[in-house]
Design a protein around this motif. Structure first.
Motif, short mmCIF file in Angstrom:
data_model
loop_
_atom_site.label_atom_id
_atom_site.label_comp_id
_atom_site.label_asym_id
_atom_site.label_seq_id
_atom_site.Cartn_x
_atom_site.Cartn_y
_atom_site.Cartn_z
N LEU A 14 84.97 0.87 41.92
CA LEU A 14 86.12 0.58 40.25
C LEU A 14 84.83 -0.25 39.00
O LEU A 14 85.04 0.41 37.68
CB LEU A 14 87.18 -0.60 40.35
CG LEU A 14 88.73 -0.14 40.96
CD1 LEU A 14 89.58 -1.23 42.06
CD2 LEU A 14 89.46 0.96 40.79
N LYS A 16 82.02 0.79 39.50
CA LYS A 16 80.93 1.83 39.01
C LYS A 16 82.09 3.19 38.09
O LYS A 16 81.23 3.60 37.45
CB LYS A 16 80.29 2.74 40.17
CG LYS A 16 79.88 4.44 40.41
CD LYS A 16 79.35 4.63 41.41
CE LYS A 16 79.08 6.05 41.17
NZ LYS A 16 78.90 7.02 42.85
N TYR A 17 83.02 3.04 38.47
CA TYR A 17 84.02 4.25 37.30
C TYR A 17 83.65 3.58 35.96
O TYR A 17 83.44 4.83 34.89
CB TYR A 17 85.32 3.37 38.17
CG TYR A 17 86.81 4.69 37.21
CD1 TYR A 17 86.67 5.75 37.26
CD2 TYR A 17 87.15 3.79 35.79
CE1 TYR A 17 87.32 6.20 36.81
CE2 TYR A 17 88.16 4.80 35.29
CZ TYR A 17 88.56 5.92 35.37
OH TYR A 17 89.62 7.15 34.45
N ILE A 20 80.52 5.48 34.81
CA ILE A 20 80.31 7.12 34.82
C ILE A 20 80.25 7.68 33.53
O ILE A 20 79.67 8.76 33.49
CB ILE A 20 81.78 7.39 35.84
CG1 ILE A 20 81.43 7.09 37.27
CG2 ILE A 20 81.74 9.08 35.70
CD1 ILE A 20 82.29 7.73 38.27
N GLU A 76 83.42 12.58 40.57
CA GLU A 76 84.19 11.67 41.10
C GLU A 76 84.70 11.30 39.96
O GLU A 76 86.12 9.86 40.69
CB GLU A 76 82.29 10.73 41.30
CG GLU A 76 83.09 9.33 42.35
CD GLU A 76 81.30 8.91 42.26
OE1 GLU A 76 81.14 7.70 42.45
OE2 GLU A 76 80.53 9.47 42.03
N LYS A 77 84.68 10.59 39.10
CA LYS A 77 85.67 10.71 38.10
C LYS A 77 86.93 10.71 38.15
O LYS A 77 87.96 10.05 38.01
CB LYS A 77 84.83 10.06 36.16
CG LYS A 77 85.85 10.24 35.51
CD LYS A 77 85.27 10.17 34.00
CE LYS A 77 85.86 9.41 32.82
NZ LYS A 77 87.03 10.08 32.58
N ILE A 80 88.66 9.28 40.96
CA ILE A 80 89.11 8.65 40.93
C ILE A 80 90.32 8.45 40.03
O ILE A 80 91.22 7.13 40.16
CB ILE A 80 88.00 6.70 40.34
CG1 ILE A 80 86.82 6.84 41.47
CG2 ILE A 80 88.29 5.84 39.80
CD1 ILE A 80 85.86 6.78 40.75
N ASP A 81 90.15 8.56 38.98
CA ASP A 81 91.20 8.94 38.40
C ASP A 81 92.99 9.79 39.15
O ASP A 81 93.23 8.61 38.77
CB ASP A 81 90.98 10.65 36.85
CG ASP A 81 90.34 9.82 35.76
OD1 ASP A 81 90.07 8.44 35.94
OD2 ASP A 81 89.50 10.36 35.18
#
Length: 140
Positions: A14, A16-17, A20, A76-77, A80-81
């Motif tokens: 989170l 890192k998110y 991004i 990756e984003k 996570i979303d």
């Protein structure tokens, strides 16, 4: 040094998110710069190239690598979303304030009109809720 727990890995994910989008934008700028470098042509010979590849091929390989790196970050984003979709609006807001805006619980409590201790406990429950999804999507 001990290995991180899944809980700590989700927290790091989170954190890192939040960065991004910045990394994606930086890669877009690098791609543009490489494109511009590739377009400029100088009659003067450059430094010797260690392989049989031409300067144009090397430039194209650099651009392709940057595009791949950008695609990986975008994937990756999106992952996570997708994981965050399991949260309700209040939980998403708390995660946004804590990990993206990097606010302290006191500030979050004022914004959300909730008790600081309750928010810390709620954050822990949210992270626990996200762990199975992070594992399933191979994010941690």
């Amino acid at each position: 040094m001990s290995e991180l727990t899944n809980y700590e890995k989700v927290e790091k994910l989170l954190e890192k998110y939040a960065e991004i989008d910045i990394d994606i934008k930086a890669l877009e700028y690098q791609i543009k710069i490489e494109d511009i470098k590739g377009l400029s042509y100088n009659d003067m010979p450059g430094a010797p190239i260690p392989s049989n590849a031409s300067p144009v091929e090397i430039q194209l390989n650099n651009i392709e690598k940057l595009k791949i790196d950008k695609s990986i970050l975008e994937f990756e984003k999106d992952s996570i979303d997708n994981m965050l979709r399991v949260l309700d609006d209040t939980e998403k807001t708390l995660i946004k304030y804590k990990f993206i805006n990097k606010l302290q619980y006191k500030q979050i409590a004022l914004k959300m009109n909730m008790n600081q201790d309750y928010l810390a406990e709620k954050k822990s429950r949210i992270i626990d809720k996200l762990i199975p999804y992070a594992l399933r999507y191979k994010l941690i």
